[in-house]
Design a protein around this motif. Structure first.
Motif, PDB file in Angstrom:
ATOM      1  N   TYR A  26      32.348  94.944   7.020  1.00 17.13           N
ATOM      2  CA  TYR A  26      33.325  94.861   6.722  1.00 17.13           C
ATOM      3  C   TYR A  26      34.306  94.006   6.044  1.00 17.13           C
ATOM      4  O   TYR A  26      34.297  92.753   6.251  1.00 17.13           O
ATOM      5  CB  TYR A  26      34.499  95.182   7.666  1.00 17.13           C
ATOM      6  CG  TYR A  26      35.311  95.740   7.585  1.00 17.13           C
ATOM      7  CD1 TYR A  26      35.843  97.270   7.042  1.00 17.13           C
ATOM      8  CD2 TYR A  26      36.818  95.716   8.233  1.00 17.13           C
ATOM      9  CE1 TYR A  26      36.699  98.029   6.954  1.00 17.13           C
ATOM     10  CE2 TYR A  26      38.242  96.113   7.925  1.00 17.13           C
ATOM     11  CZ  TYR A  26      38.438  97.024   7.509  1.00 17.13           C
ATOM     12  OH  TYR A  26      39.193  97.803   7.124  1.00 17.13           O
ATOM     13  N   ARG A  27      34.615  94.535   4.980  1.00 13.94           N
ATOM     14  CA  ARG A  27      35.684  93.549   3.877  1.00 13.94           C
ATOM     15  C   ARG A  27      37.860  93.897   4.443  1.00 13.94           C
ATOM     16  O   ARG A  27      37.759  94.635   4.384  1.00 13.94           O
ATOM     17  CB  ARG A  27      36.378  93.834   2.784  1.00 13.94           C
ATOM     18  CG  ARG A  27      34.507  92.746   2.546  1.00 13.94           C
ATOM     19  CD  ARG A  27      34.521  91.028   2.885  1.00 13.94           C
ATOM     20  NE  ARG A  27      35.612  91.282   1.617  1.00 13.94           N
ATOM     21  CZ  ARG A  27      35.413  90.748   0.647  1.00 13.94           C
ATOM     22  NH1 ARG A  27      34.319  90.270  -0.085  1.00 13.94           N
ATOM     23  NH2 ARG A  27      36.334  89.976  -0.544  1.00 13.94           N
ATOM     24  N   THR A  79      26.448  87.492   0.870  1.00 12.19           N
ATOM     25  CA  THR A  79      27.564  88.174   0.574  1.00 12.19           C
ATOM     26  C   THR A  79      29.533  87.103   0.894  1.00 12.19           C
ATOM     27  O   THR A  79      28.042  85.639   0.636  1.00 12.19           O
ATOM     28  CB  THR A  79      27.541  88.975   2.059  1.00 12.19           C
ATOM     29  OG1 THR A  79      27.724  88.183   4.248  1.00 12.19           O
ATOM     30  CG2 THR A  79      27.243  90.046   2.269  1.00 12.19           C
ATOM     31  N   ALA A  80      30.134  86.548   0.597  1.00 13.29           N
ATOM     32  CA  ALA A  80      31.216  86.036   0.735  1.00 13.29           C
ATOM     33  C   ALA A  80      31.324  85.503   1.653  1.00 13.29           C
ATOM     34  O   ALA A  80      31.065  86.323   3.043  1.00 13.29           O
ATOM     35  CB  ALA A  80      32.442  87.284  -0.289  1.00 13.29           C
ATOM     36  N   ALA A  81      31.731  84.256   1.683  1.00 18.74           N
ATOM     37  CA  ALA A  81      31.893  83.420   3.042  1.00 18.74           C
ATOM     38  C   ALA A  81      33.985  84.097   3.728  1.00 18.74           C
ATOM     39  O   ALA A  81      33.357  84.532   4.957  1.00 18.74           O
ATOM     40  CB  ALA A  81      32.745  82.321   2.756  1.00 18.74           C
ATOM     41  N   GLU A 108      34.828  96.482   0.678  1.00 21.11           N
ATOM     42  CA  GLU A 108      35.735  96.041  -0.268  1.00 21.11           C
ATOM     43  C   GLU A 108      37.161  97.260  -0.300  1.00 21.11           C
ATOM     44  O   GLU A 108      37.783  96.976  -0.001  1.00 21.11           O
ATOM     45  CB  GLU A 108      35.842  94.957  -0.632  1.00 21.11           C
ATOM     46  CG  GLU A 108      36.754  94.190  -1.465  1.00 21.11           C
ATOM     47  CD  GLU A 108      36.705  92.847  -1.806  1.00 21.11           C
ATOM     48  OE1 GLU A 108      37.124  92.518  -2.275  1.00 21.11           O
ATOM     49  OE2 GLU A 108      35.593  93.109  -2.233  1.00 21.11           O
ATOM     50  N   LYS A 109      36.366  98.088  -0.834  1.00 23.47           N
ATOM     51  CA  LYS A 109      36.147  98.574  -2.127  1.00 23.47           C
ATOM     52  C   LYS A 109      37.207 100.213  -1.264  1.00 23.47           C
ATOM     53  O   LYS A 109      38.382 100.314  -0.758  1.00 23.47           O
ATOM     54  CB  LYS A 109      36.320  99.721  -2.950  1.00 23.47           C
ATOM     55  CG  LYS A 109      36.642 100.807  -3.917  1.00 23.47           C
ATOM     56  CD  LYS A 109      35.360 101.573  -4.719  1.00 23.47           C
ATOM     57  CE  LYS A 109      35.390 102.579  -5.832  1.00 23.47           C
ATOM     58  NZ  LYS A 109      35.023 103.109  -6.732  1.00 23.47           N
ATOM     59  N   SER A 133      33.732  85.839  10.413  1.00 19.16           N
ATOM     60  CA  SER A 133      32.855  85.843   8.864  1.00 19.16           C
ATOM     61  C   SER A 133      31.689  85.505   8.612  1.00 19.16           C
ATOM     62  O   SER A 133      31.440  84.382   8.831  1.00 19.16           O
ATOM     63  CB  SER A 133      34.356  84.940   8.279  1.00 19.16           C
ATOM     64  OG  SER A 133      34.020  83.407   8.697  1.00 19.16           O
ATOM     65  N   ILE A 134      31.402  85.617   7.415  1.00 24.61           N
ATOM     66  CA  ILE A 134      30.221  84.972   7.144  1.00 24.61           C
ATOM     67  C   ILE A 134      30.397  83.052   6.722  1.00 24.61           C
ATOM     68  O   ILE A 134      29.073  82.227   7.320  1.00 24.61           O
ATOM     69  CB  ILE A 134      29.225  85.497   5.682  1.00 24.61           C
ATOM     70  CG1 ILE A 134      29.331  86.751   5.860  1.00 24.61           C
ATOM     71  CG2 ILE A 134      28.589  84.304   4.978  1.00 24.61           C
ATOM     72  CD1 ILE A 134      28.221  87.377   6.395  1.00 24.61           C
ATOM     73  N   GLY A 135      31.245  82.481   6.283  1.00 18.97           N
ATOM     74  CA  GLY A 135      31.428  81.808   6.515  1.00 18.97           C
ATOM     75  C   GLY A 135      30.901  81.272   8.097  1.00 18.97           C
ATOM     76  O   GLY A 135      30.784  79.595   8.442  1.00 18.97           O
ATOM     77  N   GLN A 136      31.661  81.517   9.099  1.00 11.55           N
ATOM     78  CA  GLN A 136      31.639  80.879  10.421  1.00 11.55           C
ATOM     79  C   GLN A 136      29.663  81.065  10.844  1.00 11.55           C
ATOM     80  O   GLN A 136      29.515  80.194  11.559  1.00 11.55           O
ATOM     81  CB  GLN A 136      32.586  81.680  11.396  1.00 11.55           C
ATOM     82  CG  GLN A 136      33.564  81.395  10.964  1.00 11.55           C
ATOM     83  CD  GLN A 136      35.400  82.043  11.909  1.00 11.55           C
ATOM     84  OE1 GLN A 136      35.108  83.205  11.915  1.00 11.55           O
ATOM     85  NE2 GLN A 136      35.414  81.396  12.510  1.00 11.55           N
TER      86      GLN A 136
END
Length: 235
Positions: free
Chosen positions: A234-235, A190-192, A164-165, A213-216
């Motif tokens: 990746y973000r 990890t975040a959704a 992300e950074k 996405s992680i949410g998926q």
């Protein structure tokens, strides 16, 4: 005395992927060589046969650079090269020298003033990056994450922050029989909205490459057990 050339010869990544992996130049090259440094002699001989080797296998000189011999002297591997004979270097799969112990042989070749020629061929890391849809201008391959679960989860979270950074693709692998454990740790820690690409058995008949996405990913279950896999965040 003129020294030989060390040719870096890629090997197919998966079973029945030979037709996707060979180039005419590669075939011409192996038929001009009779000496090889290899990570796995059985794999190397099978590859040479599939690639159309015309020289009898009994006429080949094969130096085995297997994991039990890597602390031995480098001198025997370079006997032919130092006397002017060209030699091929092969990994067990993919490109020699990339996430591969053959890098030590290549490094020694440079120290000895031997010309190194890389041949075009399959590399699972670049193929996974190509297919991920992630940043292909800034990326890092981390190899294996820690085996210890606590340390592994810590590494995953750090890689997510770095992605992300820096807007940088983070790539890593695991021993195939631990793939499912790693996948579960990624999804749980990890975040959704973080993106994960799973690239499995690239070029194989059951190739599986998917980015979401992680949410998926949390909505489905996949089985990666004993299947060579590249993970990309990746973000």
């Amino acid at each position: 005395m003129k020294k030989g050339v060390l040719y870096l010869i890629p090997v197919p990544l998966a079973e029945n992927a030979s037709a996707k992996s060979f180039t005419p130049y590669l075939i011409d090259t192996i038929n001009a060589l009779d000496t090889y440094i290899v990570e796995n002699e059985k794999t190397a001989r099978k590859f040479l046969k599939e690639a159309g080797l015309k020289i009898p296998q009994s006429a080949l000189t094969i130096h085995d650079y297997g994991k039990h011999k890597r602390n031995d002297s480098m001198v025997p591997y370079f006997k032919e090269l130092m006397t002017g004979k060209d030699v091929g270097l092969m990994s067990e799969a993919g490109c020699p020298g990339v996430a591969d112990p053959g890098a030590d042989v290549v490094s020694e070749a440079h120290k000895r003033g031997i010309q190194v020629v890389p041949l075009v061929g399959p590399n699972s890391l670049l193929l996974a990056l190509m297919a991920s849809g992630f940043n292909g201008q800034s990326f890092v391959f981390h190899g294996y994450l820690p085996i210890d679960k606590v340390e592994r989860v810590k590494s995953i979270r750090e890689l997510e922050k770095t992605a992300e950074k820096n807007k940088q693709t983070q790539m890593f692998i695991e021993t195939p029989f631990r793939n499912n454990h790693l996948f579960d740790d990624i999804v749980k820690n990890t975040a959704a909205q973080t993106l994960l690409c799973v690239a499995c058995n690239i070029t194989g008949e059951d190739e599986y490459i998917r980015t979401q996405s992680i949410g998926q990913w949390r909505q489905e279950k996949i089985d990666l057990h004993k299947r060579p896999t590249i993970f990309l965040i990746y973000r």
